[in-house]
Design a protein around this motif. Structure first.
Motif, PDB file in Angstrom:
ATOM      1  N   GLU A   1       1.023  -1.203   0.310  1.00 52.04           N
ATOM      2  CA  GLU A   1       0.064  -0.014   0.110  1.00 52.04           C
ATOM      3  C   GLU A   1       0.840   1.378   0.117  1.00 52.04           C
ATOM      4  O   GLU A   1       1.800   1.439   0.753  1.00 52.04           O
ATOM      5  CB  GLU A   1      -0.886   0.091   1.081  1.00 52.04           C
ATOM      6  CG  GLU A   1      -2.036   0.958   1.389  1.00 52.04           C
ATOM      7  CD  GLU A   1      -3.165   0.466   0.413  1.00 52.04           C
ATOM      8  OE1 GLU A   1      -3.930   1.195   0.171  1.00 52.04           O
ATOM      9  OE2 GLU A   1      -3.495  -0.620   0.386  1.00 52.04           O
ATOM     10  N   HIS A   2       0.637   2.197  -0.913  1.00 53.85           N
ATOM     11  CA  HIS A   2       1.606   3.415  -0.864  1.00 53.85           C
ATOM     12  C   HIS A   2       0.654   4.575  -0.547  1.00 53.85           C
ATOM     13  O   HIS A   2      -0.612   4.935  -0.654  1.00 53.85           O
ATOM     14  CB  HIS A   2       1.774   3.613  -2.356  1.00 53.85           C
ATOM     15  CG  HIS A   2       3.216   2.775  -2.642  1.00 53.85           C
ATOM     16  ND1 HIS A   2       3.145   1.489  -2.215  1.00 53.85           N
ATOM     17  CD2 HIS A   2       4.382   3.047  -2.811  1.00 53.85           C
ATOM     18  CE1 HIS A   2       4.495   0.921  -2.490  1.00 53.85           C
ATOM     19  NE2 HIS A   2       5.042   2.144  -3.188  1.00 53.85           N
ATOM     20  N   THR A   3       1.468   5.635  -0.090  1.00 57.29           N
ATOM     21  CA  THR A   3       0.588   7.063   0.140  1.00 57.29           C
ATOM     22  C   THR A   3       1.028   7.972  -1.013  1.00 57.29           C
ATOM     23  O   THR A   3       1.388   7.326  -1.930  1.00 57.29           O
ATOM     24  CB  THR A   3       1.412   7.764   1.535  1.00 57.29           C
ATOM     25  OG1 THR A   3       2.825   7.894   1.172  1.00 57.29           O
ATOM     26  CG2 THR A   3       1.465   6.935   2.645  1.00 57.29           C
ATOM     27  N   ASP A   4       0.547   9.060  -0.996  1.00 53.42           N
ATOM     28  CA  ASP A   4       0.797  10.026  -2.060  1.00 53.42           C
ATOM     29  C   ASP A   4       2.105  10.784  -2.076  1.00 53.42           C
ATOM     30  O   ASP A   4       2.426  11.415  -2.809  1.00 53.42           O
ATOM     31  CB  ASP A   4      -0.399  10.718  -2.464  1.00 53.42           C
ATOM     32  CG  ASP A   4      -0.944  11.702  -1.427  1.00 53.42           C
ATOM     33  OD1 ASP A   4      -0.180  11.692  -0.319  1.00 53.42           O
ATOM     34  OD2 ASP A   4      -1.537  12.325  -1.609  1.00 53.42           O
ATOM     35  N   LYS A   5       2.872  10.503  -1.260  1.00 54.50           N
ATOM     36  CA  LYS A   5       4.107  10.979  -0.910  1.00 54.50           C
ATOM     37  C   LYS A   5       5.047  10.481  -2.032  1.00 54.50           C
ATOM     38  O   LYS A   5       5.062   9.402  -2.473  1.00 54.50           O
ATOM     39  CB  LYS A   5       4.965  10.729   0.527  1.00 54.50           C
ATOM     40  CG  LYS A   5       4.256  11.339   1.510  1.00 54.50           C
ATOM     41  CD  LYS A   5       4.421  12.633   1.975  1.00 54.50           C
ATOM     42  CE  LYS A   5       3.774  13.165   3.308  1.00 54.50           C
ATOM     43  NZ  LYS A   5       3.990  14.770   3.027  1.00 54.50           N
ATOM     44  N   LYS A   6       6.082  11.455  -2.499  1.00 58.48           N
ATOM     45  CA  LYS A   6       6.953  11.158  -3.539  1.00 58.48           C
ATOM     46  C   LYS A   6       8.347  11.488  -3.508  1.00 58.48           C
ATOM     47  O   LYS A   6       8.548  12.561  -2.633  1.00 58.48           O
ATOM     48  CB  LYS A   6       6.481  11.747  -4.886  1.00 58.48           C
ATOM     49  CG  LYS A   6       5.211  11.099  -5.633  1.00 58.48           C
ATOM     50  CD  LYS A   6       4.868  11.816  -6.688  1.00 58.48           C
ATOM     51  CE  LYS A   6       4.098  13.248  -6.422  1.00 58.48           C
ATOM     52  NZ  LYS A   6       3.329  13.833  -7.542  1.00 58.48           N
TER      53      LYS A   6
END
Lengths: 524, 213
Positions: B87-92
């Motif tokens: 699962e990923h957050t929207d941080k880049k």
């Protein structure tokens, strides 16, 4: 016989040809002479007069002194020399002391290089195989994504008709049975109506997205008078603006020529942007729609004095199901797909869509359309259509009313003579028409026949989509002929019933003089 | 759990260039459901630090070091299905090597650690020109930029790259790392705001946690 001068030949070979480092140094490690290979390797400009041996080496501060190296003599010593590219290379050095001079030889370990080469060949083969695998998986994923869109499209389409029925009948029951229902029951019915309306909107958006994503965005390009289109849409939305006490104005700053565009799709974009602006604005503010000309394009903007969108959330606005922290002002719902659909429609017209927003001040959504007709955007061109539309003939509609593309829509009083021409019509239609009309609700009639029998979802969708949005705007009841479960009536055998119904209808029209918006499948 | 025995065997095989054996050891560990974090820090990072040290001490050649790097980089593929599927957050984060820096393994592992901590990381490989980096930042609009310097000799390239990035993006948070900083270069922190040097993967993880919330 003269003995060959072997020493001279060997020296000459080592000095000019051999891939071995050969250096002549003094006892302090100052380079006196170097062979061609060393100069080639480090770059001949990198050897300066009086340069020390250690200057050629990569030194992490742990190198033995030059004299220590020389004392090590002929046992090979691993040292790194910096190449002309600045990269280190490992050489095995041996040192010979003679007549006060030191000769240093450095060679590569050929067996080691051979092993590395083999490993590299293997690694390269493995990477290429992996890349092939990835490409194949990518293709499979694309295929699966297409399939997903198809499923989504089919599911959404099949859900739409029953949802329409739930919506209509819940309204019908609410009205017809209002005298016998208690307050709670009325509330329940309202919940059914509101929820089915929201679901219908969601399902319609799903259909749009699945069509767009599967590359089947079909544009019917024709000359489009953007002024008229905006005026029409602004006036449709005026009702909602007034409800929320918002001033909705259209300012046209310049005369703009006609452009080639798909009217109904552009109207969808306009409607989405305008209704969004209303949705997120507070009473006593203004929403301004404007059209300007900029070089070779027209820019249409919808500006509100609403809440504005935080900068960090702007990027996700045009992505599916993304919600922002900004809330609608009257608890209106959102499917989270509208702007994605807008973006794709505008992109299909070779335009761009963007937003400028400042928190607390408001947002301005703009889209541009090219004014000149681009070479690859020609009239009636169907974009990315995978299969040609094979089912354009919709049964039961007179020849002269048939259209090759999705039918243009006209509004006005329903021409009852038109209905009579049809060989069969839905029996429920007449009943519903009469019943609904008695409620004095505006009526929106969709007379596109059951194209779904032919599997012609594309056609049905393009027409019903606009009908749905229009009926919602007007708070109108939409009657669908194409519902699978509506009975077909043979005109010849049921002439009397139809005649009676029509007479009843006509009398109703005359009595109430209520405007009736009908949608005809004809050119005029 | 990576025991002393497993580690020594792995290092020996790595120095011999036996990809097959190294793959087997890694796969065994993965089948025992080892934490990816442990695998990165205690096997990949630890062994590569040792390989680097052996080379610096002139005990192995550049060729052997390159082979070990290539093998380790290949082993990362075994872990990717797990890392990317999470699962990923929207941080880049954008992670890159500086120009003329050919050691990309460390930077790649940093990019993976970001992924492991639910960030989306975009990795630009060895010897990345500044223009390409700027283009990537422009496209991805990252929350953090990570730059790697494995060799101290790349410091001038790093300095000019940071300056170029800063001239375009005044507020972009920058982290620097890599074995090159063992030899110096720490002054750069004083010259720029929102820039820091991170010494190892463990510190990196704590840092990522502070930036995730």
């Amino acid at each position: 016989m003269k003995k060959p001068d072997t020493d001279k030949s060997v020296y000459g070979y080592l000095y000019h040809e051999a891939a071995i480092i050969m250096l002549q140094l003094d006892k302090d490690g100052t380079v006196l002479d170097a062979n061609k290979f060393l100069l080639d390797f480090i770059g001949k400009d990198n050897l300066t007069p009086n340069q020390k041996f250690h200057d050629l080496l990569v030194d992490f501060g742990n190198l033995p002194s030059f004299s220590e190296l020389v004392q090590g003599g002929q046992s090979a010593r691993l040292l790194n020399v910096t190449s002309h590219r600045g990269l280190p290379q490992s050489f095995y050095f041996t040192f010979y002391e003679e007549d006060g001079y030191v000769l240093a030889f450095g060679q590569l370990d050929q067996l080691e290089i051979e092993a590395v080469r083999n490993n590299l060949v293997d690694a390269n083969a493995e990477i290429n195989n992996l890349a092939r695998d990835l490409q194949k998986k990518n293709a499979e994923l694309e295929q699966l994504n297409k399939l997903k869109n198809q499923f989504l499209g089919i599911a959404a389409h099949d859900l739409r008709n029953p949802l329409g029925i739930i919506l209509n009948y819940s309204m019908f029951v609410a009205d017809q049975a209002k005298e016998v229902l208690n307050e709670k029951q009325v509330k329940f019915l309202k919940r059914i109506k509101d929820s089915s309306y929201y679901m219908l909107k969601l399902v319609n958006d799903f259909l749009d997205v699945s069509k767009i994503e599967s590359g089947k965005l079909e544009l019917q390009l024709e000359p489009c008078n953007m002024h008229a289109l905006i005026e029409q849409n602004v006036s449709l939305n005026q009702v909602f603006a007034e409800e929320k006490q918002i001033k909705l104005v259209f300012k046209s700053k310049q005369h703009i020529q006609e452009v080639m565009a798909d009217n109904s799709k552009i109207e969808q974009v306009l409607n989405n942007l305008i209704s969004n602006a209303l949705k997120y604005s507070f009473p006593d503010t203004t929403v301004e729609v404007a059209i300007t000309r900029q070089e070779n394009k027209m820019v249409i903007s919808v500006q509100d004095e609403g809440q504005g969108i935080p900068e960090s959330e702007l990027a996700k606005l045009f992505k599916p199901f993304q919600t922002t922290s900004v809330k609608s002002t009257a608890k209106e719902k959102s499917t989270g797909l509208g702007l994605l659909i807008c973006k794709n429609i505008v992109k299909g017209h070779q335009g761009t869509i963007w937003v400028e927003s400042e928190e607390g001040k408001g947002s301005k959504f703009c889209f541009s359309l090219p004014l000149a007709e681009p070479d690859n955007l020609q009239k009636n061109q169907i974009h990315d259509m995978v299969t040609p539309d094979k089912h354009q003939t919709v049964q039961n509609i007179p020849e002269e009313n048939m259209e090759k593309s999705s039918p243009p829509l006209s509004s006005g009083i329903l021409d009852l003579e038109e209905i009579k021409k049809y060989q069969s019509i839905g029996i429920d239609f007449l009943h519903n028409l009469i019943d609904m009309y008695m409620q004095e609700s505006p009526l929106l009639i969709n007379d596109i026949k059951d194209a779904s029998e032919k599997g012609d979802y594309e056609k049905m969708h393009s027409t019903t989509q606009l009908l749905n949005s229009t009926s919602v705007k007007l708070g109108a009841v939409q009657l669908g002929f194409h519902c699978d479960n509506i009975l077909k009536l043979d005109v010849q055998k049921n002439q009397q019933f139809i005649q009676e119904s029509i007479v009843k209808l006509e009398s109703l029209f005359l009595e109430t003089k209520k405007a009736l918006l009908a949608v005809k499948n004809s050119k005029d | 759990m990576i025991t002393e025995d497993i580690y020594s065997k792995y290092l020996e095989m790595l120095l011999q260039g036996s990809k097959k054996e190294c793959t087997k050891i890694t796969q065994d560990l993965l089948s025992q459901e080892i934490e990816i974090h442990d695998l990165y820090v205690h096997l990949f990072q630890a062994s590569m630090y040792e390989v680097g040290k052996l080379w610096e001490e002139n005990r192995i050649s550049v060729a052997v070091e390159h082979m070990a790097t290539a093998i380790t980089e290949g082993l990362l593929h075994l872990v990717y299905p797990q890392i990317f599927a999470a699962e990923h957050t929207d941080k880049k984060a954008v992670i890159s090597c500086v120009p003329n820096e050919y050691h990309q393994l460390g930077a790649k592992m940093v990019a993976d650690i970001f992924e492991l901590n639910a960030w989306n990381s975009y990795f630009l490989g060895a010897n990345t020109p500044s223009s390409e980096l700027i283009r990537m930042i422009d496209e991805k609009k990252p929350d953090i930029l990570g730059l790697s310097m494995s060799l101290f000799f790349s410091l001038p390239h790093l300095t000019s790259m940071v300056e170029e990035v800063r001239s375009h993006y005044h507020d972009l948070e920058i982290v620097l790392g890599g074995q090159g900083f063992l030899w110096g270069g720490h002054d750069i922190v004083k010259k720029h705001n929102r820039l820091q040097i991170i010494g190892d993967l463990k510190t990196l993880e704590s840092y990522i946690h502070t930036r995730t919330s």
